[in-house]
Enzyme design. Structure first.
Site, PDB file in Angstrom:
ATOM      1  N   ASP A  42       0.851  -1.195   0.000  1.00 19.46           N
ATOM      2  CA  ASP A  42       0.000   0.000   0.000  1.00 19.46           C
ATOM      3  C   ASP A  42       0.885   1.242   0.000  1.00 19.46           C
ATOM      4  OD1 ASP A  42      -2.205   1.601   0.111  1.00 19.46           O
ATOM      5  OD2 ASP A  42      -2.676   1.198   2.212  1.00 19.46           O
ATOM      6  N   GLU A 136      -2.631   0.412  -4.343  1.00 14.75           N
ATOM      7  CA  GLU A 136      -2.484  -0.776  -3.508  1.00 14.75           C
ATOM      8  C   GLU A 136      -2.751  -2.042  -4.314  1.00 14.75           C
ATOM      9  OE1 GLU A 136      -5.491  -1.554  -0.491  1.00 14.75           O
ATOM     10  OE2 GLU A 136      -6.777  -0.002  -1.371  1.00 14.75           O
TER      11      GLU A 136
END
Length: 424
Positions: A42, A136
């Site tokens: 992420d 992500e």
């Protein structure tokens, strides 16, 4: 106890506090470090980090990406978050919390370029990459140790370092045995983090946390769970599954599985993004149409921002509402042509909202989304509504104006209403 240096990837079977090879103290240590292979990567405050990369004078300043016509925070850096600023927050409220913040308009072209470079780094590690948003992705690195001459944890540390050096943004890594636990782990050590949750420790790790710790449990749902006696994840672990399903339907089954750290979803690189959407839960339930419309506009802008950032358009607009007693309601409208424009999303969703809101029922949540996605090509002219081309041109022009002259260069009446809203 296994240890890994995140800077030089030196590996050891002893617990280390400093790397004997390079002296770094960025050490990750865990008994299962070299046996886990499912990761969630992420980017840290992605849009804001890209902006700081391109303008070093912003490095130590609170930064908000958004504002202008949008009237809301698209994202913000971690310095701004210390003041309480959050994504989707009205700009007037964000600037009240952090009056010294620098506000810049989003530049989706830059974000797409950075995301493409990061994705290329991921693809070097494994073909099993499932992108879930522009910033992500899940990775399955099972079986890659022989290919890379290193366990998945070391490959991920190298990925994070390469992205920081080559792309100029930082990422946080979560490593586990399934997607839910990997996602949970990636949130534990932000920014620039690397965290691990092994399956055998998941229940004990999750148990003392509040129910809101579960990704997907928002403030209002957590409040409802508390009213029913579920304050911690351990309370859900101990609850009878049938009772949870009777109370919350399919969500009850999902809660039970998450509370035990269970997730059988595979990392599927061929699973296309089905939709882009945004939603918000109110602090107080409301039946006020004007309030709901204002939220719908902000969410339309946020959804459009996500579609623009990911380079997609959607043909189906979905309005989502949830009543005060948690009854969900969705309404959909198919468009003649796919769109990624905030004005078009709002124009499609607003009539759906008008049909449902009578003033008699209070709502705790509203959301709007685009589905039936396709790659964005160009704004199409609609013969049924010939003004669509002018609206599209106006929205694109306002984006360019903000990029050139600043966030406040163009402000719509609806957004201005929020910017001028009295404090207090």
């Amino acid at each position: 106890m296994s240890s890994l240096c995140r800077d030089c990837q030196h590996r050891s079977e002893a617990g280390l506090t400093a790397c004997p090879a390079c002296g770094s103290r960025r050490i990750v240590t865990h008994p299962a470090l070299f046996s886990l292979s499912i990761a969630h990567v992420d980017c840290d405050a992605f849009y804001a980090t890209v902006e700081k990369r391109d303008n070093p004078t912003l490095k130590d300043k609170p930064l908000i990406v958004g504002g202008g016509q949008r009237g809301v925070v698209t994202t913000c850096c971690y310095i701004a978050r210390l003041y309480g600023v959050r994504s989707a927050m009205p700009m007037f409220k964000a600037l009240k919390l952090c009056p010294d913040a620098v506000v810049v308009p989003p530049d989706f072209r830059k974000y797409r370029e950075a995301a493409k470079a990061i994705r290329a780094e991921m693809d070097h590690l494994t073909p099993l990459v499932q992108q879930v948003s522009i910033d992500e992705a899940y990775l399955d690195l099972a079986g890659t140790e022989r290919l890379h001459g290193a366990p998945p944890a070391a490959s991920l540390a190298r990925l994070a370092k390469n992205v920081e050096r080559e792309v100029g943004v930082t990422v946080s890594v979560g490593l586990s045995s399934n997607k839910f636990l990997a996602k949970t782990a990636s949130e534990l050590d932000k920014p620039r983090g690397f965290a691990i949750i092994a399956p055998e420790e998941a229940e004990a790790f999750l148990a003392p946390h509040p129910v809101s710790f579960l990704h997907g449990v928002g403030p209002k749902f957590a409040e409802s769970l508390a009213k029913d006696g579920f304050y911690t994840i351990e309370d859900i672990q101990k609850a009878d599954l049938k009772s949870l399903i009777r109370r919350y339907g399919e969500t009850g089954d999902w809660l039970k599985r998450c509370a035990h750290g269970q997730d059988n979803r595979k990392v599927n690189p061929h699973e296309d993004r089905k939709s882009v959407s945004s939603e918000t839960t109110f602090f107080e339930d409301t039946a006020d149409l004007s309030i709901l419309e204002d939220h719908l506009w902000r969410l339309s802008v946020k959804t459009a921002d996500r579609a623009k950032a990911e380079g997609v358009s959607g043909r189906v607009v979905t309005l989502k509402l949830k009543t005060a007693d948690f009854h969900p309601l969705t309404r959909r409208l198919s468009l003649a042509e796919p769109t990624q424009l905030a004005q078009e999303v709002f124009r499609a969703a607003r009539p759906l909202l008008l049909k449902e809101v009578t003033g008699r029922v209070k709502y705790r949540l509203i959301g709007v989304g685009l589905s039936d996605l396709s790659t964005y090509r160009a704004d199409a002219a609609d013969l049924i509504d010939p003004k669509i081309a002018k609206r599209a041109a106006a929205e694109r022009a306002s984006d360019k104006a903000r990029a050139k002259f600043g966030a406040g260069a163009v402000v719509t009446g609806r957004a201005a209403k929020h910017i001028r809203k009295p404090e207090g």
